[in-house]
Scaffold this motif. Structure first.
Motif, PDB file in Angstrom:
ATOM      1  N   GLU A  67      70.848  27.685   7.556  1.00 46.22           N
ATOM      2  CA  GLU A  67      71.302  27.287   6.216  1.00 46.22           C
ATOM      3  C   GLU A  67      70.269  27.530   5.117  1.00 46.22           C
ATOM      4  OE1 GLU A  67      74.435  26.288   5.938  1.00 46.22           O
ATOM      5  OE2 GLU A  67      74.365  25.740   3.824  1.00 46.22           O
ATOM      6  N   LYS A  70      70.554  30.228   2.368  1.00 52.41           N
ATOM      7  CA  LYS A  70      71.613  30.282   1.338  1.00 52.41           C
ATOM      8  C   LYS A  70      71.158  29.713  -0.012  1.00 52.41           C
ATOM      9  CE  LYS A  70      75.857  29.137   2.534  1.00 52.41           C
ATOM     10  NZ  LYS A  70      77.016  28.487   3.214  1.00 52.41           N
ATOM     11  N   GLY A  99      77.230  31.340  10.639  1.00 50.11           N
ATOM     12  CA  GLY A  99      78.000  31.298   9.396  1.00 50.11           C
ATOM     13  C   GLY A  99      77.133  31.435   8.157  1.00 50.11           C
ATOM     14  N   THR A 123      77.311  35.007  15.618  1.00 51.33           N
ATOM     15  CA  THR A 123      76.586  34.638  16.841  1.00 51.33           C
ATOM     16  C   THR A 123      76.732  33.153  17.188  1.00 51.33           C
ATOM     17  OG1 THR A 123      74.557  34.152  15.604  1.00 51.33           O
ATOM     18  CG2 THR A 123      74.842  36.422  16.382  1.00 51.33           C
ATOM     19  N   THR A 124      77.582  32.421  16.461  1.00 51.87           N
ATOM     20  CA  THR A 124      77.785  31.003  16.779  1.00 51.87           C
ATOM     21  C   THR A 124      79.279  30.747  17.028  1.00 51.87           C
ATOM     22  OG1 THR A 124      78.127  30.427  14.464  1.00 51.87           O
ATOM     23  CG2 THR A 124      75.888  30.238  15.281  1.00 51.87           C
ATOM     24  N   LYS A 135      85.514  34.366   2.688  1.00 51.42           N
ATOM     25  CA  LYS A 135      84.764  33.528   1.743  1.00 51.42           C
ATOM     26  C   LYS A 135      83.284  33.757   1.985  1.00 51.42           C
ATOM     27  CE  LYS A 135      87.541  29.397   0.892  1.00 51.42           C
ATOM     28  NZ  LYS A 135      87.559  27.940   1.098  1.00 51.42           N
ATOM     29  N   THR A 165      72.977  31.183  24.134  1.00 54.69           N
ATOM     30  CA  THR A 165      71.677  30.603  23.754  1.00 54.69           C
ATOM     31  C   THR A 165      71.800  29.504  22.704  1.00 54.69           C
ATOM     32  OG1 THR A 165      71.390  32.375  22.138  1.00 54.69           O
ATOM     33  CG2 THR A 165      70.342  32.698  24.290  1.00 54.69           C
TER      34      THR A 165
HETATM   35  N1  LIG Z   1      82.840  31.429   4.808  1.00 58.56           N
HETATM   36  C1  LIG Z   1      83.582  30.532   5.425  1.00 58.56           C
HETATM   37  O1  LIG Z   1      84.801  30.594   5.445  1.00 58.56           O
HETATM   38  C2  LIG Z   1      82.879  29.432   6.140  1.00 58.56           C
HETATM   39  C3  LIG Z   1      83.608  28.585   6.985  1.00 58.56           C
HETATM   40  C4  LIG Z   1      82.917  27.595   7.686  1.00 58.56           C
HETATM   41  C5  LIG Z   1      81.551  27.480   7.525  1.00 58.56           C
HETATM   42  N2  LIG Z   1      80.890  28.317   6.687  1.00 58.56           N
HETATM   43  C6  LIG Z   1      79.435  28.217   6.519  1.00 58.56           C
HETATM   44  O2  LIG Z   1      78.833  28.543   7.758  1.00 58.56           O
HETATM   45  C7  LIG Z   1      77.587  27.868   7.866  1.00 58.56           C
HETATM   46  C8  LIG Z   1      77.527  27.163   9.184  1.00 58.56           C
HETATM   47  O3  LIG Z   1      77.642  28.120  10.206  1.00 58.56           O
HETATM   48  P1  LIG Z   1      76.808  28.005  11.563  1.00 58.56           P
HETATM   49  O4  LIG Z   1      76.999  26.680  12.160  1.00 58.56           O
HETATM   50  O5  LIG Z   1      77.104  29.220  12.351  1.00 58.56           O
HETATM   51  O6  LIG Z   1      75.340  27.898  10.999  1.00 58.56           O
HETATM   52  P2  LIG Z   1      74.030  28.757  10.924  1.00 58.56           P
HETATM   53  O7  LIG Z   1      74.253  30.161  10.581  1.00 58.56           O
HETATM   54  O8  LIG Z   1      73.182  27.951  10.027  1.00 58.56           O
HETATM   55  O9  LIG Z   1      73.477  28.685  12.398  1.00 58.56           O
HETATM   56  C9  LIG Z   1      73.120  27.445  12.923  1.00 58.56           C
HETATM   57  C10 LIG Z   1      71.807  27.532  13.688  1.00 58.56           C
HETATM   58  O10 LIG Z   1      72.044  28.230  14.909  1.00 58.56           O
HETATM   59  C11 LIG Z   1      71.093  29.279  15.042  1.00 58.56           C
HETATM   60  N3  LIG Z   1      71.770  30.319  15.804  1.00 58.56           N
HETATM   61  C12 LIG Z   1      72.699  31.194  15.362  1.00 58.56           C
HETATM   62  N4  LIG Z   1      73.139  31.941  16.388  1.00 58.56           N
HETATM   63  C13 LIG Z   1      72.480  31.519  17.486  1.00 58.56           C
HETATM   64  C14 LIG Z   1      72.516  31.888  18.853  1.00 58.56           C
HETATM   65  N5  LIG Z   1      73.358  32.826  19.314  1.00 58.56           N
HETATM   66  N6  LIG Z   1      71.693  31.258  19.719  1.00 58.56           N
HETATM   67  C15 LIG Z   1      70.857  30.269  19.277  1.00 58.56           C
HETATM   68  N7  LIG Z   1      70.794  29.867  17.999  1.00 58.56           N
HETATM   69  C16 LIG Z   1      71.592  30.491  17.118  1.00 58.56           C
HETATM   70  C17 LIG Z   1      70.693  29.632  13.647  1.00 58.56           C
HETATM   71  O11 LIG Z   1      69.407  30.223  13.602  1.00 58.56           O
HETATM   72  C18 LIG Z   1      70.704  28.280  12.958  1.00 58.56           C
HETATM   73  O12 LIG Z   1      69.512  27.608  13.200  1.00 58.56           O
HETATM   74  C19 LIG Z   1      77.515  26.914   6.688  1.00 58.56           C
HETATM   75  O13 LIG Z   1      76.673  27.464   5.722  1.00 58.56           O
HETATM   76  C20 LIG Z   1      78.948  26.838   6.185  1.00 58.56           C
HETATM   77  O14 LIG Z   1      79.018  26.564   4.819  1.00 58.56           O
HETATM   78  C21 LIG Z   1      81.520  29.278   6.002  1.00 58.56           C
END
Ligand SMILES: NC(=O)c1ccc[n+]([C@@H]2O[C@H](COP(=O)([O-])OP(=O)(O)OC[C@H]3O[C@@H](n4cnc5c(N)ncnc54)[C@H](O)[C@@H]3O)[C@@H](O)[C@H]2O)c1
Length: 357
Positions: A67, A70, A99, A123-124, A135, A165
């Motif tokens: 996060e 951003k 995300g 990747t999540t 979006k 992971t």
């Molecule tokens: N655009 C949209 O429609 C939409 C919808 C929902 C959420 N979002 C946004 O998405 C973000 C949340 O997404 P998120 O939960 O993926 O968060 P993120 O991208 O912040 O990732 C979360 C954590 O997981 C780690 N990580 C990522 N991939 C990994 C992997 N394969 N292995 C180990 N660690 C990994 C990252 O380094 C980070 O520390 C928020 O900013 C939210 O506002 C956007």
């Protein structure tokens, strides 16, 4: 599994499978190719990522993880760096990360030269939601995602090997949006419907979640549900607003407590269920399950802190707060609530979390 979106034009392909990164792709139509990669993800998956970017002659740019990327400062910094590489409207950015990476990279792609191409490589688990629907955006000092744009990717390549992971907290966080999509699918507005009980059956506790039991099936279901909603209402004038179920309160506590997005959404879903007058027995089932999944009680502060943040939410008009609520007879709808009702809901949430979590 491969899907294609069903817009009138500019459709894109979504590939979801273990090993998706290794399939055959041709990116030679783009004159410059630059990958913005979450530095933490790169550290964990450098072999797979290096092999992918070398094979396709993609330049690499590591960005701060999660996060924290951003912000407007990072937006300016990386946009300027990308511009020094003499990109054109025929260039493409690849977002490799969760995300946050997708939102950030997509927003740069939407605004550099008034729009260049971009491809999402999520990747999540949570990114099953974030990478679909176009979006993009960054955070403002006054709240989350307040600066942004709609921008469709050219493709989504979702390699489920990345998910192995993820920390348990990040697995739980991503799972929140799957829960939301299942609740939404039960409204009758969505072609294929599944019940929370089916999801509870497949993933009853944190061990099942940790082993990613049946995750491919549920991620695919989540994507299909979200796709159907956004195909009907890409710019959030109607049904797309329902995707904010659990998010109004969720965003406020995410911002204030710096919680992972989906963990905040889980608390927000409970808040929204209380606001929707859910049966006590249903709340008991949901809260008991959330505890088994590993959700921990939040150390809430004064209601006013969250109330102020909710008022800043971009979906609100001046004097009241809009919430997505659910009613068994009418399905999902938007209702306006005043401070007193919200405060009562908040007190009930605090009490129930104390009892169950
Ligand atoms: N655009 C949209 O429609 C939409 C919808 C929902 C959420 N979002 C946004 O998405 C973000 C949340 O997404 P998120 O939960 O993926 O968060 P993120 O991208 O912040 O990732 C979360 C954590 O997981 C780690 N990580 C990522 N991939 C990994 C992997 N394969 N292995 C180990 N660690 C990994 C990252 O380094 C980070 O520390 C928020 O900013 C939210 O506002 C956007």
């Amino acid at each position: 599994m491969k899907f294609t979106t069903n817009y009138k034009e500019n459709n894109y392909e979504i590939i979801v499978e273990y090993g998706a990164l290794n399939l055959n792709y041709d990116f030679t139509q783009y004159d410059k190719r630059i990958a913005l990669i979450d530095e933490h993800v790169y550290g964990l998956h450098s072999v797979a990522i290096e092999s992918f970017i070398k094979q396709h002659h993609i330049e690499k740019m590591l960005i701060p993880f999660g996060e924290q990327v951003k912000t407007s400062a990072h937006y300016i910094k990386f946009t300027e760096q990308i511009l020094t590489k003499r990109v054109t409207r025929n260039s493409c950015l690849f977002a490799i990360g969760g995300g946050a990476t997708g939102d950030f990279t997509g927003f740069i792609a939407a605004t550099v030269l008034r729009g260049i191409h971009f491809i999402q490589i999520p990747t999540t688990i949570l990114a099953h939601d974030a990478s679909i629907g176009g979006k993009t955006g960054i955070n403002a000092t006054t709240g989350k995602n307040l600066i942004g744009a709609f921008k469709r990717p050219d493709k989504v390549i979702y390699d489920l090997n990345f998910l192995k992971t993820l920390s348990q907290t990040e697995k739980l966080s991503g799972f929140a949006e799957i829960i939301k999509h299942v609740i939404l699918s039960s409204t009758g507005n969505i072609n294929e419907s599944k019940s929370l009980l089916q999801l509870m059956n497949d993933i009853p506790d944190k061990h099942a979640l940790s082993h990613l039991n049946e995750i491919e099936r549920w991620i695919t279901f989540g994507i299909k549900t979200k796709m159907q909603v956004i195909l009907e209402d890409e710019f959030e004038n109607g049904i797309r607003k329902h995707l904010n179920f659990g998010h109004t309160f969720g965003h406020a506590i995410e911002f204030h407590h710096k919680l992972p997005h989906g963990v905040a959404v889980l608390h927000g879903i409970i808040f929204a269920l209380i606001l929707s007058d859910a049966e006590k027995s249903d709340l008991t089932i949901v809260l008991t399950w959330m505890k088994r999944l590993g959700l921990q009680r939040l150390n809430f502060e004064e209601f006013n802190i969250y109330n102020k943040l909710m008022q800043n939410d971009k979906k609100n008009e001046a004097s009241h707060i809009n919430f997505v609520v659910y009613n068994a007879l009418t399905g999902f709808h938007i209702r306006q609530f005043e401070g007193v009702q919200l405060q009562q809901t908040f007190e009930m949430l605090r009490k129930l979390e104390g009892e169950f979590l």
